[in-house]
Design a protein around this motif. Structure first.
Motif, PDB file in Angstrom:
ATOM      1  N   VAL A 151       0.839  -1.207   0.000  1.00 47.59           N
ATOM      2  CA  VAL A 151       0.000   0.000   0.000  1.00 47.59           C
ATOM      3  C   VAL A 151       0.872   1.253   0.000  1.00 47.59           C
ATOM      4  O   VAL A 151       1.086   1.873  -1.031  1.00 47.59           O
ATOM      5  N   TYR A 152       1.365   1.645   1.155  1.00 46.95           N
ATOM      6  CA  TYR A 152       2.085   2.914   1.281  1.00 46.95           C
ATOM      7  C   TYR A 152       3.596   2.741   1.381  1.00 46.95           C
ATOM      8  O   TYR A 152       4.352   3.663   1.124  1.00 46.95           O
ATOM      9  N   SER A 153       4.034   1.562   1.799  1.00 46.79           N
ATOM     10  CA  SER A 153       5.454   1.201   1.857  1.00 46.79           C
ATOM     11  C   SER A 153       6.273   2.155   2.724  1.00 46.79           C
ATOM     12  O   SER A 153       7.214   2.803   2.263  1.00 46.79           O
ATOM     13  N   ASN A 154       5.917   2.204   4.018  1.00 47.11           N
ATOM     14  CA  ASN A 154       6.681   3.025   4.961  1.00 47.11           C
ATOM     15  C   ASN A 154       6.510   2.428   6.351  1.00 47.11           C
ATOM     16  O   ASN A 154       5.821   2.973   7.208  1.00 47.11           O
ATOM     17  N   MET A 155       7.176   1.297   6.591  1.00 44.96           N
ATOM     18  CA  MET A 155       6.984   0.573   7.841  1.00 44.96           C
ATOM     19  C   MET A 155       7.563   1.310   9.042  1.00 44.96           C
ATOM     20  O   MET A 155       7.115   1.086  10.163  1.00 44.96           O
ATOM     21  N   ALA A 212      -8.261   4.322   4.329  1.00 47.38           N
ATOM     22  CA  ALA A 212      -7.141   5.025   3.719  1.00 47.38           C
ATOM     23  C   ALA A 212      -6.287   4.071   2.882  1.00 47.38           C
ATOM     24  O   ALA A 212      -5.814   4.432   1.799  1.00 47.38           O
ATOM     25  N   ALA A 213      -6.111   2.839   3.390  1.00 40.28           N
ATOM     26  CA  ALA A 213      -5.340   1.848   2.643  1.00 40.28           C
ATOM     27  C   ALA A 213      -6.015   1.521   1.316  1.00 40.28           C
ATOM     28  O   ALA A 213      -5.355   1.410   0.276  1.00 40.28           O
ATOM     29  N   VAL A 214      -7.333   1.366   1.332  1.00 39.96           N
ATOM     30  CA  VAL A 214      -8.079   1.077   0.106  1.00 39.96           C
ATOM     31  C   VAL A 214      -7.919   2.221  -0.887  1.00 39.96           C
ATOM     32  O   VAL A 214      -7.692   2.000  -2.092  1.00 39.96           O
TER      33      VAL A 214
END
Length: 227
Positions: A151-155, A212-214
């Motif tokens: 999804v956003y790729s910021n763990m 938000a992920a969707v």
């Protein structure tokens, strides 16, 4: 069976075959080891605090691993089988939460049988006190899903947010972060009606991060191989 449920079932089966739930088992064993000294003397505070910490930790690790397994070309195969991106993410969230919920329930039963909980709560009341812990785990799973690689790729942001949600430094952050700390405290404190606000807040946080992920996932290109 709905498409989402079928995909969640497939995800659970595939994740188990690929990993054997090794990470979850090791995490559970670690928490058992940490609380193993004079376990028969442990009080509800100790058990529920440990269960809350386990649920939050396992929720992050499991969701991170489940979501990241298809951050490659395999995702195209799944998303071309009449599966919407919303259904895909919901299935991931359901599968991750199911694993954590089952593991937490297993540790709860072990603690109830071996430790000093039954002198304070009946089994039904003791089990119901898992609800705020489950809400905290669901919120952490949704946060992790949002910041996951697919999804956003910021763990790093996910880790910071989860830590702050548990530590809750004093000040206005108490009122804007997910209520992980308050939910875990609810599980072992005397029940107060105002505590339901935290349950609602936790569910709202989970819904917000999932939505938000969707939204982000629908807009992004699935170029994971080039990332």
């Amino acid at each position: 069976m709905s498409m989402t449920a079928a995909l969640a079932k497939f995800t659970l089966r595939e994740y188990y075959r690929a990993t054997g739930l090794a990470c979850e088992t090791l995490t559970a064993c670690l928490f058992i080891f940490l609380f193993s000294d004079h376990y028969w003397l442990l009080k509800p505070f100790d058990i529920y605090f440990g269960l809350g910490m386990f649920a939050v930790t396992a929720s992050f690790l499991t969701t991170y691993r489940v979501a990241g397994r298809e951050a490659n070309s395999r995702i195209y195969i799944i998303l071309t089988k009449k599966v919407s991106r919303r259904q895909y993410l919901l299935a991931k969230l359901e599968a991750s939460f199911a694993i954590v919920a089952a593991a937490t329930a297993g540790l709860f039963i072990l603690g109830y049988c071996l430790c000093d909980i039954r002198s304070s709560f009946s089994f039904v009341e003791a089990a119901l006190r898992l609800i705020p812990i489950y809400v905290a785990a669901l919120a952490v799973a949704a946060i992790t899903l949002f910041f996951s690689k697919i999804v956003y790729s910021n763990m790093i942001s996910a880790i910071v947010l989860i830590i702050f949600s548990f530590a809750h430094p004093p000040g206005f952050l108490n009122y804007i972060l997910p209520p992980v700390q308050q939910l875990i405290k609810m599980s072992f404190n005397a029940f107060e009606p105002y505590g339901l606000i935290y349950v609602f807040w936790g569910v709202l946080c989970a819904a917000f991060f999932y939505a938000a992920a969707v939204r982000v996932f629908r807009a992004r290109e699935l170029n994971f191989d080039s990332d």
